[in-house]
Every structure is written in C-alpha cells, then in structure tokens.
Write an enzyme that holds these catalytic residues in place. Structure first.
Site, PDB file in Angstrom:
ATOM      1  N   CYS A 123       2.331   2.033  12.886  1.00 37.46           N
ATOM      2  CA  CYS A 123       3.463   2.890  12.549  1.00 37.46           C
ATOM      3  C   CYS A 123       3.740   3.902  13.654  1.00 37.46           C
ATOM      4  CB  CYS A 123       3.201   3.622  11.249  1.00 37.46           C
ATOM      5  SG  CYS A 123       2.212   2.683  10.110  1.00 37.46           S
ATOM      6  N   GLY A 137       0.814  -1.209   0.000  1.00 36.83           N
ATOM      7  CA  GLY A 137       0.000   0.000   0.000  1.00 36.83           C
ATOM      8  C   GLY A 137       0.848   1.260   0.000  1.00 36.83           C
ATOM      9  N   SER A 138       1.947   1.241   0.742  1.00 37.38           N
ATOM     10  CA  SER A 138       2.791   2.435   0.820  1.00 37.38           C
ATOM     11  C   SER A 138       3.336   2.809  -0.549  1.00 37.38           C
ATOM     12  CB  SER A 138       3.963   2.204   1.784  1.00 37.38           C
ATOM     13  OG  SER A 138       3.485   1.927   3.082  1.00 37.38           O
ATOM     14  N   GLN A 184      -7.627   0.121   3.676  1.00 32.33           N
ATOM     15  CA  GLN A 184      -8.469  -0.444   4.740  1.00 32.33           C
ATOM     16  C   GLN A 184      -9.848  -0.862   4.223  1.00 32.33           C
ATOM     17  OE1 GLN A 184      -7.840  -1.169   7.993  1.00 32.33           O
ATOM     18  NE2 GLN A 184      -5.722  -0.509   7.824  1.00 32.33           N
ATOM     19  N   THR A 195      11.849  -7.906 -10.909  1.00 34.78           N
ATOM     20  CA  THR A 195      11.203  -9.196 -11.131  1.00 34.78           C
ATOM     21  C   THR A 195       9.995  -9.321 -10.220  1.00 34.78           C
ATOM     22  OG1 THR A 195      13.322 -10.139 -11.724  1.00 34.78           O
ATOM     23  CG2 THR A 195      11.573 -11.699 -11.159  1.00 34.78           C
ATOM     24  N   SER A 249      -3.589  -3.052  -0.515  1.00 30.87           N
ATOM     25  CA  SER A 249      -2.475  -3.829   0.031  1.00 30.87           C
ATOM     26  C   SER A 249      -2.942  -5.232   0.408  1.00 30.87           C
ATOM     27  CB  SER A 249      -1.921  -3.118   1.263  1.00 30.87           C
ATOM     28  OG  SER A 249      -0.993  -3.949   1.927  1.00 30.87           O
ATOM     29  N   GLY A 250      -2.177  -6.236  -0.008  1.00 26.59           N
ATOM     30  CA  GLY A 250      -2.574  -7.629   0.191  1.00 26.59           C
ATOM     31  C   GLY A 250      -2.759  -8.035   1.642  1.00 26.59           C
ATOM     32  N   HIS A 251      -1.854  -7.579   2.512  1.00 28.64           N
ATOM     33  CA  HIS A 251      -1.875  -8.129   3.873  1.00 28.64           C
ATOM     34  C   HIS A 251      -2.975  -7.569   4.756  1.00 28.64           C
ATOM     35  CE1 HIS A 251       0.227  -4.957   6.401  1.00 28.64           C
ATOM     36  NE2 HIS A 251       0.549  -4.515   5.196  1.00 28.64           N
ATOM     37  N   ASN A 295      -7.551   4.169   8.884  1.00 29.09           N
ATOM     38  CA  ASN A 295      -7.009   2.964   9.509  1.00 29.09           C
ATOM     39  C   ASN A 295      -7.090   2.972  11.023  1.00 29.09           C
ATOM     40  OD1 ASN A 295      -5.033   5.001   8.567  1.00 29.09           O
ATOM     41  ND2 ASN A 295      -3.632   3.892   9.892  1.00 29.09           N
TER      42      ASN A 295
HETATM   43  C1  LIG Z   1      -1.487  -0.495   6.039  1.00 28.20           C
HETATM   44  C2  LIG Z   1      -1.837   0.752   5.342  1.00 28.20           C
HETATM   45  C3  LIG Z   1      -0.990   1.292   4.357  1.00 28.20           C
HETATM   46  C4  LIG Z   1       0.347   0.700   4.048  1.00 28.20           C
HETATM   47  O1  LIG Z   1       0.265  -0.531   3.393  1.00 28.20           O
HETATM   48  P1  LIG Z   1       1.560  -1.476   3.363  1.00 28.20           P
HETATM   49  O2  LIG Z   1       1.188  -2.582   2.440  1.00 28.20           O
HETATM   50  O3  LIG Z   1       1.799  -1.934   4.755  1.00 28.20           O
HETATM   51  O4  LIG Z   1       2.679  -0.650   2.809  1.00 28.20           O
HETATM   52  C5  LIG Z   1      -1.390   2.438   3.714  1.00 28.20           C
HETATM   53  N1  LIG Z   1      -2.569   3.035   3.990  1.00 28.20           N
HETATM   54  C6  LIG Z   1      -3.409   2.538   4.919  1.00 28.20           C
HETATM   55  C7  LIG Z   1      -4.704   3.220   5.169  1.00 28.20           C
HETATM   56  C8  LIG Z   1      -3.066   1.390   5.627  1.00 28.20           C
HETATM   57  O5  LIG Z   1      -3.896   0.920   6.556  1.00 28.20           O
END
Ligand SMILES: *Cc1c(COP(=O)(O)O)cnc(C)c1O
Length: 396
Positions: free
Chosen positions: A324, A70-71, A179, A237, A199-201, A151
């Site tokens: 963070c 996501g970042s 989110q 890659t 973001s996947g996680h 978030n």
């Molecule tokens: C977690 C988060 C990110 C960052 O995503 P990452 O995959 O950890 O870099 C960015 N924006 C929001 C709102 C998030 O909750």
C-alpha cells in the site's frame, strides 16, 4: 526465473482452493438466499465453509462473518466497537503506531468524528507490551486494537496478554490477524480476543474475501446496508466461490502449519544471516518474536525503490514495505514507528517467503541483494559521504 518473495503482499492461490472454487464458478452458481435446489446447494457450501473457518480458528460458526477481505473486517470491527462505546459515552480507542492502514485510517476517520485515539509507541524491536496497553486504558476506553503480526517487520505481538488486560478492564479487544492466520497458530478462545480479522489471499486463498470473528454476545454493526445476508451484518450476495476457496486454503494451511513453519524458519534464518553480512545493514523487527516467513532489512546509503527494480531484473520479487505504501515516496510508517531515521528507512527491503522457497532460492537472493547493494552504493553520493567521513554512519 522468478523467485517470489512478496507473500506478505499476497500469495499464490493453492490448488486445493482453486479446486474447491471451480464448481461455484461454473455449475453451482446459485444464490444461497434462493429457496430452490440450486440455491440451496450454494447455501450448504456457505454453511460448510463457515463451519470450516470457525473450526480452523477455534470459534463457533455463528461467530464468523464473511467480508470482502481484511480491510473490511478491520473497518467493521472498529466501527462496531466505536458505536457500542458511544452508547455508553466511551469514545477513546487504544491502538499502535504501526498498524495496517485499514486500522489507522479508520481510526483517523473516528478521530474526526470526535473520538480520541491513543497510538502506542512501538519499541525499537517492533514490539508493544501489555503494560503499555494497561497504562493507556482509561475510564472512557471502548476498544483496544493491536495487530497480531506486523505486515512489514513481521513481529508477533503478545495478544493473549493484551487481551487479558482488556478483559480485566472490561474493554473490547480486536486484533488484525491478517498476517498471522495460516502462518502461526491462532485460536480465538486461547487468545481471548473479542474480534479478529483475517484475509483469504494472505494464506493461499483468493483475493477479495476475508472474515471477521466476533465473539458471541457482541452485536456487530453493518457497514453495508441491504439484504439479510450474514445474519443481517453484511449485506450483499455472498462471494461463494471466494468463501469456499478461502476455507479450503485455511484448512490446508492449518493442517500443514507445523511443517510449513519449520521449513520457512530455516530459509528465513539463512536469509537473515546472509544479508546480515552486508556492512551497515540492520535487521528490522525482533529476531525471535517474528513470523516464520519475514525478513526485513535496512541498508544504509541506498534508496528502497531502486533496489527493488534491480532485484526484479534478477528475477527476485520483493518489497520495500507494504504494497500500500510502495509507490509513495514517504518512508514506511512502520519503520518510522520503530525509530529508524528517514535516511535509513528509505533503504529497506522486505522479503516475505512461503513454504515453497528453498535454501537454494535463499542463497540466490542473498547473492543478488549483495551485488545490488554494492552496485547502488557505488553510485550513491550519500554512501560516498559516509565512507569519506563527511557524514556519520547511523548503523554499525
Ligand atoms: C493485507 C493486510 C490487510 C488487508 O487485507 P485485504 O484483504 O487486502 O483487504 C490488513 N491488515 C494486514 C496486517 C494486512 O497484511
């Protein structure tokens, strides 16, 4: 026993994601850029994952660029809009005070490079309005970036209306939907945004992989130079296993979305009600316009860090804000943005649940938080001053 209530920080990898990933961590280790059959199998998986992620969002496959998370997606979206704006002499960007640091710190960097940044105030209920966005847009505005869901406090912003304002004023609109994707319905065409980060996680996919949706016709600038992967917009890659795992997790989340939302809302509402019984507490974020999995309270007279450690001892994993910022002693910029004074912003607790949490788990959490708050207040000089009337309560 562990009850994990920190899903806004990260989520458990789903079985579907793990199973989808294993072949690409073992036998199918090819490089998608290779012309031989091993490479081509990886390339086919990449194509299929792109189609799947696009399908989950209502986008076209070519509008999806895979990133490291996501970042990176936030950085790339903002830097792209800034570069396109600079070409036309437009160097003003509108955002909000409660964005994720991936957005805020990128905007800080641009400010040092001569861009002007307007950060909209956030209302006490954790919302910004399309009217605020309309008022902030100027002749030289090149981008509006507002997160879909916050978030920390879970509030869901009126992105469709904000995107409509942007379209009318011919300004690019990006949203950090990290989110939101996999948690509430997200369709890029329905929202009408130009760019969207995920973001996947955050939805039971693996860490270190994400995606940026970028509407056809907008030329992404790359942050990473090198090979021609991702149509030349993101060298390196490809993280095939991660990408495939993310696509599988997203498919599953979208398939079960309505069910999961209903399950989570029930548990969330139990938590909100139960914790609301604690005197001198205040719910952060709008009661209705919030993610199905988010609960965020401030408890007056205690410090956030100690409550987290004591809850951890009881097996409850929670957070005081974003992963963070925890570890730093500054109160959350999000709670300050919605006008919580420092004194109570320090005593915040975020519970972010997933669809596996039960009402029994919620009841255990409520008991644990009540005990912990009582214990900490019993030792707190601030609480003593409040109760004796030496200091005035901020909360009801
Ligand atoms: C977690 C988060 C990110 C960052 O995503 P990452 O995959 O950890 O870099 C960015 N924006 C929001 C709102 C998030 O909750």
């Amino acid at each position: 026993m562990t009850i994990y209530a920190d899903n806004a920080a990260t989520t458990r990898l789903s079985d579907a994601a793990l199973q989808a990933m294993i072949p690409f961590l073992t036998d199918n280790y090819g490089n998608p850029s290779s012309l031989h059959s091993v490479g081509q199998r990886a390339n086919e998986a990449l194509t299929a994952a792109r189609e799947s992620v696009a399908g989950s969002l209502g986008a076209q496959p070519r509008e999806i660029t895979f990133t490291s998370g996501g970042s990176e997606a936030d950085n790339q979206a903002i830097m792209t809009a800034a570069a396109l704006g600079a070409k036309k002499g437009k160097k003003h960007i509108v955002s909000t005070a409660f964005e994720h640091h991936a957005v805020l710190h990128t905007l800080n960097k641009l400010q040092k490079q001569g861009y002007e940044i307007t950060l909209l105030d956030v209302h006490e209920n954790g919302m910004v309005t399309p009217e605020q966005v309309a008022e902030a847009i100027r002749e030289d505005t090149c981008l509006v970036t507002v997160m879909t869901a916050n978030n920390e406090i879970g509030t869901i912003q009126p992105i469709k209306e904000i995107a409509a304002v942007c379209r009318e004023k011919k300004v690019l609109c990006h949203t950090d939907a990290v989110q939101a994707v996999g948690h509430i319905p997200v369709d890029v065409k329905d929202l009408g945004v130009d760019m969207l980060s995920l973001s996947g996680h955050k939805f039971h996919g693996p860490k270190g992989v994400g995606a940026l949706y970028c509407r056809r016709g907008i030329l992404l600038s790359s942050l990473i130079e090198g090979g021609a992967q991702e149509r030349g917009k993101r060298a390196g890659t490809e993280n095939i296993a991660g990408i495939v795992g993310m696509a599988a997790a997203l498919e599953e989340s979208v398939r079960n979305l309505a069910d999961n939302m209903a399950k989570m809302q029930r548990v969330r509402d139990r938590l909100i009600e139960g914790l609301g019984e604690i005197e001198h507490s205040v719910l952060n974020g709008d009661r209705a316009q919030r993610l199905p999995g988010n609960v965020n309270y401030c408890f007056e007279g205690i410090e956030g860090e100690s409550i987290l450690l004591l809850l951890d001892d009881k097996g409850v994993c929670a957070s005081s804000g974003s992963a963070c910022t925890s570890g730093s002693l500054d109160p959350s910029h999000v709670l300050l943005a919605i006008g919580r004074p420092h004194e109570i912003a320090h005593g915040s607790l975020r519970l972010s649940i997933d669809e596996t949490m039960t009402l029994n788990d919620a009841d255990y959490i409520i008991r644990s938080v009540k005990e912990t708050v009582a214990l900490l207040r019993g030792m707190s000089p601030v609480w003593r001053d409040l109760v004796s009337g030496k200091k005035e309560f901020i909360t009801k």
